[in-house]
Design an enzyme around this catalytic site. Structure first.
Site, PDB file in Angstrom:
ATOM      1  CG  HIS A  29      -4.354   4.235  -0.661  1.00  0.00           C
ATOM      2  ND1 HIS A  29      -3.391   3.263  -0.725  1.00  0.00           N
ATOM      3  CD2 HIS A  29      -4.749   4.448  -1.939  1.00  0.00           C
ATOM      4  CE1 HIS A  29      -3.211   2.909  -1.985  1.00  0.00           C
ATOM      5  NE2 HIS A  29      -4.030   3.607  -2.736  1.00  0.00           N
ATOM      6  CG  ASP A  47      -1.879   1.150   1.230  1.00  0.00           C
ATOM      7  OD1 ASP A  47      -1.518   2.240   0.734  1.00  0.00           O
ATOM      8  OD2 ASP A  47      -3.007   0.978   1.721  1.00  0.00           O
ATOM      9  CG  HIS A  48       1.414   4.059  -3.339  1.00  0.00           C
ATOM     10  ND1 HIS A  48       0.246   3.546  -3.824  1.00  0.00           N
ATOM     11  CD2 HIS A  48       1.354   5.392  -3.531  1.00  0.00           C
ATOM     12  CE1 HIS A  48      -0.501   4.531  -4.290  1.00  0.00           C
ATOM     13  NE2 HIS A  48       0.145   5.670  -4.121  1.00  0.00           N
TER      14      HIS A  48
END
Ligand code: NAD
Length: 493
Positions: free
Chosen positions: A244, A181-182
Site C-alpha cells: 500500500h 491493492d485496495h
C-alpha cells in the site's frame, strides 16, 4: 449512471464463503448491480471445499449484502445469479466439472464467453489455481476474455513473489492479471494524479526545489486482533509498507505519464519505484525503524496477544526514509510509516514545502520568525479531504503573520456516497482497466527495496516492546526525521 454498456461476464470466486468474499466482495458487486454498472448478463460461481446447495449459498449472499439492501426483491433477483460448486483447488476433476458448469452458465446468461477468476484464498493457492485453470481448460476459448484477480499478499520477498509470478504467467499474460491493492481503490489515492497533473500551479512546484519532505502515515489504532497466525509472520513492513505505502509513493513521485491509460501510468510507476535507493545493512540501520507495541492503558502488549509467541520478533510498526536517485526528488526525503495500536486510525499524506529563504517580516520588525512551511495534506481515511497550511497576516493590532488552514473536507453525506474500494476495483476489472492495480515490475521493484530491511530485521533481535499502545510509535522514528532537521507533521501540528 454509467456511460458505457456494462460488460457481460461469468465470475468464478475461489474462497466463495471466506471472510473477504462475504464482508467486502459481495456487497461491492451488489452495489455495482444496484447502480446498473453490472450487466444483467452475469453469473457467479462460488467455490470452496464446503458442500452447499445453490439455495444455501444464495442465503449467505442475501445475508452478506443486507447492509446495502433497500429492496428485498432486488436482493433476491441479484442472488439468483449465484451458483455453488464444492471445489478442492488440488483436485483436477473438480476443474473439469467447473469447466462444464462455466460453459452452461455462459450459454444461459449469454456472457459472450467472458470469464473473471477471482482467487480470494490463502496465497499458497494462487499459483495452483491459475495453473489448473489453464491445464484443465477452464479458460474461455470462445473469443471472450479471461482475467485473473489475485488478492494480497503477493509473496514474502522478491524470490517468492517471482516464483508466484512465474506460476501465474505460465497460465495468464501480465495484462490479464489484476493484483488487488485496495488502497488503490480509495478516493484520495485515485485523486493524486488529478491533483498533480490537472493543476499546473501544483505541478510546477512538485519537485525537490520546493518540496522539503513528504510524509506518508498509514496508522491503525487496533492491535493484531484475531489475525496473529498471519500477522506474526508478516509484520507491518510486509503487510502495509511493501504494497500500500509504496504504491501511494509511486503515484506521488512518478513523472507525468503520456496519457491516463494503464500502460502509460504503469511505465512511470515502475520507473520511479526502480529509482528508490536500495540500502545496504548500514543504510537500513540509518534509514529504517521497527517497533513492537507494548501494553497500553488496560490493553496487553503484542507478545501477550492471543496466538503471538512470547518471544515474537515481529514488527508491528515500521518507518523508513526513501531517497530517490532521480533528478526530480534527489534532495527530498519521503518518510513512510505504518503501525498497529497507534494513537489514531488515519491514512494521510503530508507534503511539506520549503520556507522562504529569508523571513523579511521577522527581519523588518524584529519579531521572532513566524513563517511556517506550507503543508499540503491529503486525507485518505477515515476522512477524505485536502488541506493547505498557508501564511497570512494576523488581523490583530501590530504586524504579525499567522498560518491558516485552507481546508476541503468531504461532507459525511458525500463521503457515504463514495464507492467502496472493492466496488471501484471490481468495476475496473470488468472494464479491463489496470490503472489502479499493481503490475509485476512494480511489485518486483518494491520487494527489491524492502528485502534488505526485512532480512536485517529477521536476522537481528529487536529491542521490543519499544512503543506504548496508544502512542505514535517508537522514539527512534522521531529521531529519524530529526536527524534531517524534520519532524512528523501529524499529530504534532
Ligand atoms: P478465509 O480463510 O476466510 O477464506 C478462504 C477460503 O478458502 C474459504 O472459503 C475456504 O473454505 C477456502 N479454502 C481453503 N482451502 C481450500 C481448498 N484446499 N480448496 C478450496 N477452498 C479452500 O480468508 P479471507 O480472509 O477471506 O482471505 C482471502 C484472501 O484475501 C487472502 O489472500 C487474504 O490474504 C486476502 N485478504 C483478506 C482480507 C480480509 O479482510 N479478510 C483483507 C485483505 C486481503
Amino acid at each position: 449512471m454509467p456511460n458505457t454498456t456494462p460488460t457481460r461476464a461469468l465470475y468464478m470466486l475461489f474462497g466463495g464463503t471466506g471472510d473477504l468474499a462475504l464482508r467486502k466482495l459481495y456487497p461491492a458487486i451488489f452495489n455495482l448491480y444496484k447502480k446498473g454498472s453490472l450487466s444483467t448478463h452475469f453469473a457467479l460461481v462460488g467455490l470452496s471445499r464446503k458442500e452447499l446447495t445453490d439455495e444455501e449459498f444464495r442465503a449467505k449472499i442475501i445475508d452478506s449484502i443486507a447492509a446495502e439492501t433497500e429492496n428485498q426483491a432486488q436482493a433476491e433477483e441479484f442472488a439468483s445469479h449465484f451458483y455453488w460448486k464444492s471445489h478442492d483447488v488440488t483436485n483436477l476433476d473438480h476443474y473439469q466439472e467447473l469447466g462444464k458448469i462455466a460453459d452452461e452458465l455462459d450459454k444461459k446468461y449469454e456472457t459472450n464467453g467472458n470469464r473473471i477468476f477471482y482467487v480470494s484464498m490463502a496465497p499458497r493457492f494462487f499459483g495452483i489455481v491459475a495453473k489448473n485453470l489453464k491445464d484443465q481448460n477452464v479458460l474461455s476459448e470462445n473469443g471472450g476474455f479471461n482475467r485473473l484477480v489475485i488478492e494480497k499478499p503477493f509473496g514474502r520477498d522478491f524470490a517468492s513473489a517471482k516464483e508466484l509470478n512465474d506460476d501465474l504467467t505460465s497460465a495468464f499474460n501480465e495484462n490479464q492479471i489484476y493484483r488487488i491493492d485496495h488502497y488503490l481503490g480509495k478516493e484520495t489515492t485515485q485523486a493524486i494524479p488529478v491533483l498533480r497533473f490537472g493543476n499546473p500551479m501544483i505541478d510546477a512546484i512538485w519537485n525537490q526545489n520546493y518540496i522539503k519532505d513528504v510524509q506518508i502515515t498509514l496508522a491503525e489504532s487496533l492491535g493484531v486482533e484475531d489475525r496473529a497466525g498471519y500477522y506474526d509472520t508478516a509484520g507491518a513492513l510486509r503487510d502495509m509498507i511493501q504494497n500500500h505505502t509504496l504504491q501511494i509513493v509511486s503515484y506521488l513521485a512518478m513523472e507525468q505519464p503520456n496519457s491516463f491509460i494503464d500502460t502509460d501510468i504503469r511505465r512511470e510507476k515502475v520507473k520511479v519505484l526502480e529509482s528508490m535507493k536500495i540500502y545496504d545493512e548500514q543504510g537500513v540501520k540509518d534509514n529504517f525503524v521497527r517497533g513492537q507495541y507494548g501494553a497500553g492503558d488496560n490493553t496487553p502488549e503484542y507478545r501477550q496477544e492471543n496466538g503471538v509467541p512470547e518471544d515474537s520478533n515481529n514488527n508491528t510498526y515500521a518507518a523508513g526514509k526513501i531517497i530517490f536517485d532521480n533528478p526530480r526528488w534527489g534532495k527530498t526525503p519521503f518518510y513512510i510509516r505504518s503501525g498497529k495500536k497507534l494513537a489514531d486510525k488515519t491514512g494521510r499524506i503530508d507534503i511539506e514545502f520549503k520556507k522562504p529563504l529569508v523571513d523579511i517580516f521577522a527581519k523588518g520588525t524584529n519579531q521572532p520568525a513566524e513563517l511556517q512551511s506550507n503543508v499540503l495534506t491529503l486525507l485518505i481515511d477515515p476522512k477524505i479531504g485536502i488541506s493547505l497550511d498557508i501564511n497570512t497576516k494576523n488581523s490583530d493590532q501590530g504586524f504579525h503573520t499567522e498560518t491558516v488552514d485552507l481546508n476541503y473536507l468531504q461532507s459525511d453525506d458525500r463521503a457515504a456516497e463514495v464507492p467502496l474500494p472493492y466496488e471501484r476495483l471490481f468495476h475496473d476489472i470488468l472494464k479491463g482497466d489496470g490503472t489502479y492495480f499493481a503490475s509485476w515490475p512494480e511489485v518486483a521493484a518494491a520487494w527489491k527495496f524492502i528485502d534488505p530491511v526485512q532480512k536485517l530485521w529477521d536476522n537481528t533481535k529487536g529491542d521490543f516492546p519499544n512503543y506504548k499502545s496508544g502512542s505514535m510509535g517508537p522514539q527512534a522514528a522521531d529521531d529519524l526525521l530529526a536527524r534531517d532537521g524534520n519532524a512528523w507533521y501529524f499529530p504534532n501540528k
